[in-house]
Write a protein that holds these residues in place. Structure first.
Motif, PDB file in Angstrom:
ATOM      1  N   ILE A  32      98.887  70.081  49.383  1.00  0.00           N
ATOM      2  CA  ILE A  32      98.168  69.341  50.421  1.00  0.00           C
ATOM      3  C   ILE A  32      98.180  67.838  50.199  1.00  0.00           C
ATOM      4  CG2 ILE A  32      96.626  71.258  50.912  1.00  0.00           C
ATOM      5  CD1 ILE A  32      94.467  69.533  49.423  1.00  0.00           C
ATOM      6  N   ARG A  33      98.676  67.383  49.057  1.00  0.00           N
ATOM      7  CA  ARG A  33      98.699  65.950  48.777  1.00  0.00           C
ATOM      8  C   ARG A  33      99.619  65.250  49.780  1.00  0.00           C
ATOM      9  NH1 ARG A  33     100.010  66.046  43.423  1.00  0.00           N
ATOM     10  NH2 ARG A  33      97.857  66.374  42.848  1.00  0.00           N
ATOM     11  N   ASN A  34      99.180  64.110  50.316  1.00  0.00           N
ATOM     12  CA  ASN A  34      99.896  63.282  51.302  1.00  0.00           C
ATOM     13  C   ASN A  34     100.065  63.967  52.652  1.00  0.00           C
ATOM     14  OD1 ASN A  34     100.175  61.143  49.495  1.00  0.00           O
ATOM     15  ND2 ASN A  34     102.033  62.035  48.653  1.00  0.00           N
ATOM     16  N   CYS A  35      99.279  64.993  52.947  1.00  0.00           N
ATOM     17  CA  CYS A  35      99.279  65.616  54.272  1.00  0.00           C
ATOM     18  C   CYS A  35      98.178  64.992  55.111  1.00  0.00           C
ATOM     19  CB  CYS A  35      99.016  67.114  54.164  1.00  0.00           C
ATOM     20  SG  CYS A  35     100.347  68.041  53.432  1.00  0.00           S
ATOM     21  N   GLU A  38      94.249  67.306  59.449  1.00  0.00           N
ATOM     22  CA  GLU A  38      94.368  68.572  60.176  1.00  0.00           C
ATOM     23  C   GLU A  38      95.423  69.479  59.552  1.00  0.00           C
ATOM     24  OE1 GLU A  38      94.784  65.634  61.934  1.00  0.00           O
ATOM     25  OE2 GLU A  38      92.930  65.502  63.091  1.00  0.00           O
ATOM     26  N   GLU A  39      96.539  68.892  59.141  1.00  0.00           N
ATOM     27  CA  GLU A  39      97.615  69.676  58.540  1.00  0.00           C
ATOM     28  C   GLU A  39      97.175  70.319  57.232  1.00  0.00           C
ATOM     29  OE1 GLU A  39     102.069  68.791  56.783  1.00  0.00           O
ATOM     30  OE2 GLU A  39     101.213  67.423  58.269  1.00  0.00           O
ATOM     31  N   ALA A  40      96.382  69.606  56.452  1.00  0.00           N
ATOM     32  CA  ALA A  40      95.887  70.153  55.190  1.00  0.00           C
ATOM     33  C   ALA A  40      94.947  71.328  55.437  1.00  0.00           C
ATOM     34  CB  ALA A  40      95.181  69.070  54.388  1.00  0.00           C
ATOM     35  N   LEU A  41      94.068  71.212  56.426  1.00  0.00           N
ATOM     36  CA  LEU A  41      93.142  72.312  56.711  1.00  0.00           C
ATOM     37  C   LEU A  41      93.873  73.542  57.230  1.00  0.00           C
ATOM     38  CD1 LEU A  41      90.069  70.497  58.281  1.00  0.00           C
ATOM     39  CD2 LEU A  41      90.263  71.518  56.030  1.00  0.00           C
ATOM     40  N   VAL A  42      94.883  73.335  58.082  1.00  0.00           N
ATOM     41  CA  VAL A  42      95.636  74.478  58.618  1.00  0.00           C
ATOM     42  C   VAL A  42      96.424  75.162  57.517  1.00  0.00           C
ATOM     43  CG1 VAL A  42      97.534  75.103  60.157  1.00  0.00           C
ATOM     44  CG2 VAL A  42      95.725  73.617  60.971  1.00  0.00           C
ATOM     45  N   SER A  43      97.061  74.380  56.644  1.00  0.00           N
ATOM     46  CA  SER A  43      97.834  75.002  55.571  1.00  0.00           C
ATOM     47  C   SER A  43      96.935  75.725  54.576  1.00  0.00           C
ATOM     48  CB  SER A  43      98.697  73.964  54.860  1.00  0.00           C
ATOM     49  OG  SER A  43      97.888  73.009  54.231  1.00  0.00           O
ATOM     50  N   LEU A  44      95.735  75.206  54.321  1.00  0.00           N
ATOM     51  CA  LEU A  44      94.806  75.895  53.428  1.00  0.00           C
ATOM     52  C   LEU A  44      94.308  77.203  54.030  1.00  0.00           C
ATOM     53  CD1 LEU A  44      92.664  72.949  52.085  1.00  0.00           C
ATOM     54  CD2 LEU A  44      94.185  74.399  50.763  1.00  0.00           C
ATOM     55  N   PRO A  48      97.409  82.230  50.612  1.00  0.00           N
ATOM     56  CA  PRO A  48      96.779  83.480  50.180  1.00  0.00           C
ATOM     57  C   PRO A  48      95.936  83.380  48.913  1.00  0.00           C
ATOM     58  CG  PRO A  48      99.036  83.442  49.459  1.00  0.00           C
ATOM     59  CD  PRO A  48      98.819  82.171  50.247  1.00  0.00           C
ATOM     60  N   TYR A  49      95.471  82.184  48.557  1.00  0.00           N
ATOM     61  CA  TYR A  49      94.771  82.020  47.289  1.00  0.00           C
ATOM     62  C   TYR A  49      93.264  81.926  47.501  1.00  0.00           C
ATOM     63  CZ  TYR A  49      99.496  80.660  46.083  1.00  0.00           C
ATOM     64  OH  TYR A  49     100.848  80.635  45.935  1.00  0.00           O
ATOM     65  N   ARG A  50      92.515  82.404  46.520  1.00  0.00           N
ATOM     66  CA  ARG A  50      91.054  82.419  46.595  1.00  0.00           C
ATOM     67  C   ARG A  50      90.466  81.016  46.553  1.00  0.00           C
ATOM     68  NH1 ARG A  50      86.958  82.689  42.553  1.00  0.00           N
ATOM     69  NH2 ARG A  50      88.573  82.603  40.969  1.00  0.00           N
ATOM     70  N   ALA A  51      91.114  80.105  45.839  1.00  0.00           N
ATOM     71  CA  ALA A  51      90.583  78.759  45.661  1.00  0.00           C
ATOM     72  C   ALA A  51      90.770  77.871  46.881  1.00  0.00           C
ATOM     73  CB  ALA A  51      91.237  78.106  44.456  1.00  0.00           C
ATOM     74  N   CYS A  52      91.497  78.332  47.890  1.00  0.00           N
ATOM     75  CA  CYS A  52      91.726  77.514  49.092  1.00  0.00           C
ATOM     76  C   CYS A  52      90.429  77.222  49.837  1.00  0.00           C
ATOM     77  CB  CYS A  52      92.706  78.206  50.020  1.00  0.00           C
ATOM     78  SG  CYS A  52      94.372  78.262  49.395  1.00  0.00           S
ATOM     79  N   HIS A  53      89.505  78.157  49.791  1.00  0.00           N
ATOM     80  CA  HIS A  53      88.226  77.957  50.466  1.00  0.00           C
ATOM     81  C   HIS A  53      87.464  76.786  49.849  1.00  0.00           C
ATOM     82  CE1 HIS A  53      84.625  78.932  52.709  1.00  0.00           C
ATOM     83  NE2 HIS A  53      83.941  78.965  51.580  1.00  0.00           N
ATOM     84  N   THR A  54      87.489  76.673  48.543  1.00  0.00           N
ATOM     85  CA  THR A  54      86.815  75.575  47.843  1.00  0.00           C
ATOM     86  C   THR A  54      87.453  74.237  48.180  1.00  0.00           C
ATOM     87  OG1 THR A  54      86.307  77.087  46.043  1.00  0.00           O
ATOM     88  CG2 THR A  54      86.112  74.745  45.580  1.00  0.00           C
ATOM     89  N   VAL A  55      88.780  74.179  48.216  1.00  0.00           N
ATOM     90  CA  VAL A  55      89.471  72.929  48.520  1.00  0.00           C
ATOM     91  C   VAL A  55      89.225  72.531  49.976  1.00  0.00           C
ATOM     92  CG1 VAL A  55      91.718  71.792  48.596  1.00  0.00           C
ATOM     93  CG2 VAL A  55      91.186  73.353  46.751  1.00  0.00           C
ATOM     94  N   ALA A  56      89.185  73.505  50.876  1.00  0.00           N
ATOM     95  CA  ALA A  56      88.899  73.206  52.278  1.00  0.00           C
ATOM     96  C   ALA A  56      87.492  72.628  52.437  1.00  0.00           C
ATOM     97  CB  ALA A  56      89.057  74.467  53.126  1.00  0.00           C
ATOM     98  N   LYS A  57      86.534  73.170  51.697  1.00  0.00           N
ATOM     99  CA  LYS A  57      85.180  72.626  51.743  1.00  0.00           C
ATOM    100  C   LYS A  57      85.137  71.194  51.223  1.00  0.00           C
ATOM    101  CE  LYS A  57      81.808  75.174  50.247  1.00  0.00           C
ATOM    102  NZ  LYS A  57      81.010  76.174  49.511  1.00  0.00           N
ATOM    103  N   SER A  75      91.828  61.945  63.195  1.00  0.00           N
ATOM    104  CA  SER A  75      93.282  62.070  63.322  1.00  0.00           C
ATOM    105  C   SER A  75      94.010  61.031  62.473  1.00  0.00           C
ATOM    106  CB  SER A  75      93.693  61.925  64.784  1.00  0.00           C
ATOM    107  OG  SER A  75      93.300  60.657  65.271  1.00  0.00           O
ATOM    108  N   ASP A  76      93.325  59.945  62.076  1.00  0.00           N
ATOM    109  CA  ASP A  76      93.941  58.916  61.237  1.00  0.00           C
ATOM    110  C   ASP A  76      93.838  59.225  59.750  1.00  0.00           C
ATOM    111  OD1 ASP A  76      94.501  57.511  63.514  1.00  0.00           O
ATOM    112  OD2 ASP A  76      92.726  56.228  63.367  1.00  0.00           O
TER     113      ASP A  76
END
Length: 122
Positions: A32-35, A38-44, A48-57, A75-76
């Motif tokens: 997700i670095r340099n994304c 919105e793109e980072a949230l969609v990819s998270l 399929p990883y359990r830790a994605c929820h923590t990073v999204a928060k 959007s910026d």
């Protein structure tokens, strides 16, 4: 400086003592670095990883900090910096033969996500 694009100091969010190992968290952070925000949230959402929820928060928290402090459009925003570091171990003991205790170390990590917005100075 001229008409070069300049990165403003952004807002960040810090997660301490996250109950995931550093290596498992690092594979998520590297994607997700340099994304954009919105793109980072969609990819998270679709990883399929359990830790994605923590990073999204953490990303949502950093965006809330940015809207409070910097007042940019969402959007910026983009993930300008994200890093993971070691934290303390959660220590447990397992009973073993002849009354001995076998130590079990459960790793934790600290995650930092920084969002910035791009602006062009003329």
């Amino acid at each position: 400086m001229g008409s070069k694009s300049k990165l403003q100091v952004g807002a960040r969010a810090l997660g301490k003592n996250v109950r995931v190992s550093v290596i498992k968290m690092q594979r998520i952070i590297n994607r997700i670095r340099n994304c954009s925000y919105e793109e980072a949230l969609v990819s998270l959402e679709f990883m399929p990883y359990r830790a994605c929820h923590t990073v999204a928060k953490l990303i949502l928290s950093a965006a809330a900090n940015a809207s409070t402090n910097l007042e940019p459009n969402k959007s910026d925003l983009f993930v300008s910096k994200a890093w993971v570091g070691n934290s303390t171990y959660l220590r447990r003991f397992r009973p073993r033969a002849q009354g001995r205790g076998y130590p079990i170390r459960k790793p934790t990590c600290e995650v930092t996500v920084q969002l910035s917005s791009k602006s062009i100075e003329k």
